[in-house]
Design a protein around this motif. Structure first.
Motif, short mmCIF file in Angstrom:
data_model
loop_
_atom_site.label_atom_id
_atom_site.label_comp_id
_atom_site.label_asym_id
_atom_site.label_seq_id
_atom_site.Cartn_x
_atom_site.Cartn_y
_atom_site.Cartn_z
N ARG A 28 0.63 -1.19 0.10
CA ARG A 28 -0.01 0.15 0.16
C ARG A 28 0.70 1.29 0.03
O ARG A 28 0.55 2.12 -0.60
CB ARG A 28 -0.87 0.20 1.25
CG ARG A 28 -1.98 0.97 1.18
CD ARG A 28 -3.00 1.05 2.34
NE ARG A 28 -2.01 1.25 3.63
CZ ARG A 28 -2.52 0.96 4.92
NH1 ARG A 28 -3.64 0.74 5.00
NH2 ARG A 28 -1.69 1.22 5.83
N ILE A 45 -1.61 -1.43 -4.44
CA ILE A 45 -2.76 -2.21 -3.92
C ILE A 45 -3.78 -1.95 -5.32
O ILE A 45 -4.03 -0.93 -5.74
CB ILE A 45 -3.57 -1.62 -2.66
CG1 ILE A 45 -2.78 -1.71 -1.41
CG2 ILE A 45 -4.96 -2.46 -2.53
CD1 ILE A 45 -2.55 -3.31 -1.03
N ASN A 46 -4.34 -3.20 -5.42
CA ASN A 46 -5.23 -3.37 -6.71
C ASN A 46 -4.56 -3.21 -8.00
O ASN A 46 -5.03 -2.79 -8.88
CB ASN A 46 -6.27 -2.12 -6.58
CG ASN A 46 -7.49 -2.68 -6.14
OD1 ASN A 46 -7.98 -3.70 -6.15
ND2 ASN A 46 -8.15 -1.79 -5.17
N THR A 47 -3.23 -3.37 -7.78
CA THR A 47 -2.58 -3.35 -9.26
C THR A 47 -1.77 -4.90 -9.20
O THR A 47 -1.73 -5.47 -8.24
CB THR A 47 -1.40 -2.53 -9.12
OG1 THR A 47 -0.28 -2.87 -8.48
CG2 THR A 47 -1.92 -1.03 -8.90
N HIS A 48 -1.78 -5.44 -10.46
CA HIS A 48 -0.85 -6.61 -10.67
C HIS A 48 0.27 -6.76 -10.21
O HIS A 48 1.07 -7.64 -9.84
CB HIS A 48 -1.21 -7.15 -11.77
CG HIS A 48 -2.81 -7.37 -12.40
ND1 HIS A 48 -3.44 -7.44 -13.73
CD2 HIS A 48 -3.74 -7.94 -11.62
CE1 HIS A 48 -4.61 -7.75 -13.47
NE2 HIS A 48 -4.95 -8.00 -12.55
N ARG A 97 -3.68 -12.72 -2.90
CA ARG A 97 -4.64 -11.97 -3.97
C ARG A 97 -6.01 -11.54 -3.37
O ARG A 97 -6.43 -10.36 -3.72
CB ARG A 97 -4.97 -13.04 -5.18
CG ARG A 97 -3.92 -13.07 -6.20
CD ARG A 97 -3.71 -14.48 -6.20
NE ARG A 97 -2.65 -14.70 -7.31
CZ ARG A 97 -1.28 -14.81 -6.86
NH1 ARG A 97 -0.88 -14.74 -5.66
NH2 ARG A 97 -0.22 -15.00 -7.75
N LEU A 133 -5.81 -7.70 -3.90
CA LEU A 133 -6.49 -7.17 -4.99
C LEU A 133 -7.89 -6.92 -4.50
O LEU A 133 -8.84 -7.90 -5.01
CB LEU A 133 -6.37 -8.20 -6.27
CG LEU A 133 -4.97 -8.48 -6.83
CD1 LEU A 133 -5.08 -9.69 -7.74
CD2 LEU A 133 -4.43 -7.13 -7.36
N PRO A 134 -8.43 -6.19 -3.87
CA PRO A 134 -9.69 -5.94 -3.49
C PRO A 134 -10.64 -5.78 -4.37
O PRO A 134 -12.11 -6.10 -4.28
CB PRO A 134 -9.90 -4.87 -2.48
CG PRO A 134 -8.32 -4.50 -2.17
CD PRO A 134 -7.73 -5.06 -3.27
N ARG A 135 -10.32 -4.89 -5.49
CA ARG A 135 -11.33 -4.65 -6.75
C ARG A 135 -11.67 -5.63 -7.44
O ARG A 135 -10.87 -6.36 -8.01
CB ARG A 135 -10.76 -3.22 -7.19
CG ARG A 135 -11.79 -2.56 -8.06
CD ARG A 135 -11.24 -1.63 -9.05
NE ARG A 135 -10.65 -0.39 -8.10
CZ ARG A 135 -9.59 0.25 -8.44
NH1 ARG A 135 -9.14 0.14 -9.60
NH2 ARG A 135 -9.15 1.19 -7.68
N ASP A 136 -13.01 -5.86 -7.79
CA ASP A 136 -13.28 -6.83 -8.63
C ASP A 136 -12.54 -7.01 -10.13
O ASP A 136 -12.29 -8.36 -10.29
CB ASP A 136 -14.93 -7.06 -9.02
CG ASP A 136 -15.41 -8.09 -9.53
OD1 ASP A 136 -15.15 -9.32 -9.01
OD2 ASP A 136 -15.95 -7.99 -10.90
N MET A 140 -9.67 -6.53 -11.03
CA MET A 140 -8.40 -6.95 -10.95
C MET A 140 -8.21 -8.36 -10.25
O MET A 140 -6.96 -8.96 -10.41
CB MET A 140 -7.60 -6.05 -9.91
CG MET A 140 -7.51 -4.46 -10.33
SD MET A 140 -7.21 -4.45 -12.11
CE MET A 140 -5.29 -4.33 -11.81
N ARG A 141 -9.21 -9.06 -9.87
CA ARG A 141 -9.14 -10.07 -9.31
C ARG A 141 -8.91 -11.46 -10.20
O ARG A 141 -8.81 -11.34 -11.45
CB ARG A 141 -10.64 -10.56 -8.90
CG ARG A 141 -11.11 -9.89 -7.45
CD ARG A 141 -12.15 -10.51 -6.95
NE ARG A 141 -12.81 -9.62 -6.11
CZ ARG A 141 -13.99 -9.25 -5.49
NH1 ARG A 141 -14.88 -9.90 -6.20
NH2 ARG A 141 -14.08 -8.65 -4.41
#
Lengths: 300, 270
Positions: free
Chosen positions: B125, B130-133, B208, B212-215, B217-218
């Motif tokens: 973070r 966060i939320n990036t591959h 993951r 990766l909390p955002r859908d 990016m899952r």
């Protein structure tokens, strides 16, 4: 321009250039994303922090004191050991038997071995999906049991406090036993054939040969499988999280799921990290033993 | 003779029981709705791919699949490059602090991801990843690095030092020796590393779930977990999701079984 300075620079570049090229990318990633978080977890564990606010208070060993008097922590601790013990017994015991049987078969051996080892590569998340579905009250396990007249044994496997941990340990073993089989098979290949011949001449039965030749000869390999299975079980998370999330109530709560709940879901980073440190200590010790076992044969 | 048949029979039974869970899941995923009431162990009479189509498009598995392929492929390739270069330095080059570096990697072997997941989250973070591959890839690489550095090292040790010396005498730089001499004869180690890292990356859930909390990016693991929680009654769809997740690694395993087996016994520590 000072020639000697340029020469010196060039010499330094050719001396340290290649080395830094080979090492720096790896070290940067490794130190920042593995070593630093490991040191941080120890630091975090001595603070009270919600993970977001700048307000992070140093509390010394308070989290550990709290942890040692936390009944749920001890329940999770105990569950972790029960869960690991079941898995170790299955993977070491049954794994050895399967490997020994496989080593005596020639026809279709590769097919049999492939089918037995295959679950090893299936993701714990998919394993969780498969077993959640099979273990549900109207699932295939209960249907089969009623089908062969064992209605008395049917139960909601994942909802029954007495069996949930065992049912999940069984699922974990299904998906990991192939690894034990592979390692035992590799070990069996190095057992001296002469020993079997000698045992045969002495009139030993197959079972006796297994008991008195195979088992002792495989003792070092068994130790490796034992520790390996143990560490894998200790640090498991995915399978339990994707099936019961530690439930019903806390009957399948292990250290990793409890840490995740406290730390990531309830934002108690300090306390969660203390549980993380406990996990780190247990797994590190087990791995250290494993590494010593694995390197010893080469030292001799 | 009878004993031989008994051994074969017992093994065939074990192999059948080990395969049954996966087979039944595949059956269920291929069944049309009206066949789902029949027992799980019966193969579908009329095969349908409708369940796969449904989770692929409506369930979002197309996105999850592509995300997973991306992360796992990058992980595997970068791991091969970084771990082999590090191992090359540790085996063929002499420098101060080599022993310390070795100890540092041994320490890494002992760190379970589970235990450090909370600070790992804050570390990623702090870089805004966060939320990036990319964040997941860095974490994957760092945590599995020691295993593969040691895997390459043990392979490189078996390469005759004279080969390296000869290339040196011919005036080749370290990078040239690495690329033209050492790597071409290290194909087995390269394949094993690529396969194992790809599989570990493909199968992981915890990292993951946290990073990766955002859908959008899952990956498949988080997607399947979420789908299973939301579409609880869609048994065929959930099974199809599990099959989508399992099939690629199963195929890889079947094609490269020898490499997998060697790698899993050697890198078993992770």
């Amino acid at each position: 321009m000072d020639d000697t300075l340029m020469d010196r620079l060039r010499a330094a570049a050719s001396r340290f250039g290649p080395l830094s090229l080979f090492l720096i990318p790896t070290l940067a990633i490794y130190l920042y994303f593995a070593i630093y978080p490991t040191l941080s977890v120890i630091g975090f564990s001595m603070t009270k922090w919600n993970g977001i606010s700048p307000d992070k208070t140093w509390v010394g060993f308070d989290n550990y004191t709290k942890m040692f008097s936390d009944r749920i922590f001890w329940e999770a601790f105990q569950n972790t050991f029960v869960w690991s013990a079941v898995i170790v017994v299955i993977n070491v015991g049954l794994g050895l038997v399967i490997a020994a049987l496989l080593s005596r078969v020639w026809r279709a051996r590769l097919i049999l071995q492939t089918l037995i080892v295959l679950p090893v590569v299936i993701s714990p998340m998919a394993v969780a999906t498969i077993w959640r579905w099979m273990l549900q009250p109207k699932g295939v396990i209960n249907e089969t049991l009623s089908g062969i007249g064992l209605d008395a044994l049917t139960r909601p496997w994942l909802g029954d406090p007495d069996v949930v941990l065992f049912a999940l340990a069984f699922a974990h073993s299904w998906s990991t036993i192939g690894l034990s089989v592979i390692i035992f098979l590799a070990g069996l290949q190095s057992v001296d054939e002469d020993l079997y011949d000698a045992a045969k001449i002495d009139g030993a039965t197959t079972l006796q040969a297994f008991r008195y030749v195979t088992v002792p000869a495989l003792r070092p390999v068994t130790a490796v499988v034992f520790i390996l299975t143990l560490t894998t079980a200790f640090k498991a998370f995915d399978l339990i999280w994707a099936t019961t999330k530690g439930g019903p109530i806390r009957f399948s709560e292990i250290l990793s799921t409890y840490m995740y709940k406290r730390g990531a879901l309830e934002n108690q980073y300090g306390y969660g990290s203390a549980i993380g440190v406990a996990l780190l200590v247990i797994v590190s010790l087990a791995t250290l033993i494993y590494l010593r076992l694995q390197t010893r044969p080469e030292d001799r | 003779m009878a004993a031989r048949y008994l051994v074969f029979g017992v093994l065939a039974l074990i192999a059948f029981l080990m395969t049954a869970p996966s087979a039944m899941t595949l059956f269920t995923a291929l069944k049309p709705p009206e066949e789902l009431i029949r027992p799980a162990w019966t193969p579908p009479t009329a095969i349908t791919f409708e369940n796969f189509g449904r989770v692929w498009t409506d369930g979002g598995f197309r996105r999850y699949f592509l995300n997973t392929v991306l992360i796992s492929t990058v992980d595997a390739i970068v791991m091969i490059v970084l771990a082999s270069m590090t191992a090359y330095a540790m085996v063929f080059m002499s420098f101060r602090g080599k022993l310390a570096l070795q100890v540092l990697f041994v320490v890494g072997l002992m760190i379970p991801v589970t235990a450090i997941i909370l600070p790992l989250y804050t570390t990623v973070r702090s870089l805004g990843l966060i939320n990036t591959h990319l964040g997941v890839i860095f974490a994957d690489l760092a945590l599995a690095m020691p295993v593969f550095v040691f895997m390459f090292s043990s392979y490189f040790v078996s390469i005759p030092k004279a080969l390296h010396e000869a290339a040196r005498v011919d005036g080749a730089t370290e990078l040239q020796i690495y690329r033209r001499v050492v790597m071409p004869i290290s194909i087995p180690a390269i394949i094993t590393t690529g396969l194992l890292e790809f599989m570990w990356s493909w199968n992981d859930l915890l990292l993951r779930l946290v990073l990766l909390p955002r859908d959008g990016m899952r990956t498949l693991s988080v997607g399947l977990l979420n789908f299973q929680g939301v579409q609880t009654r869609d048994v065929a769809g959930i099974s199809a999701g599990a099959v989508i997740m399992a099939i690629p690694v199963i195929l890889l395993f079947l094609f490269f079984q020898r490499h997998f087996v060697r790698g899993m016994t050697a890198g078993a520590v992770k």
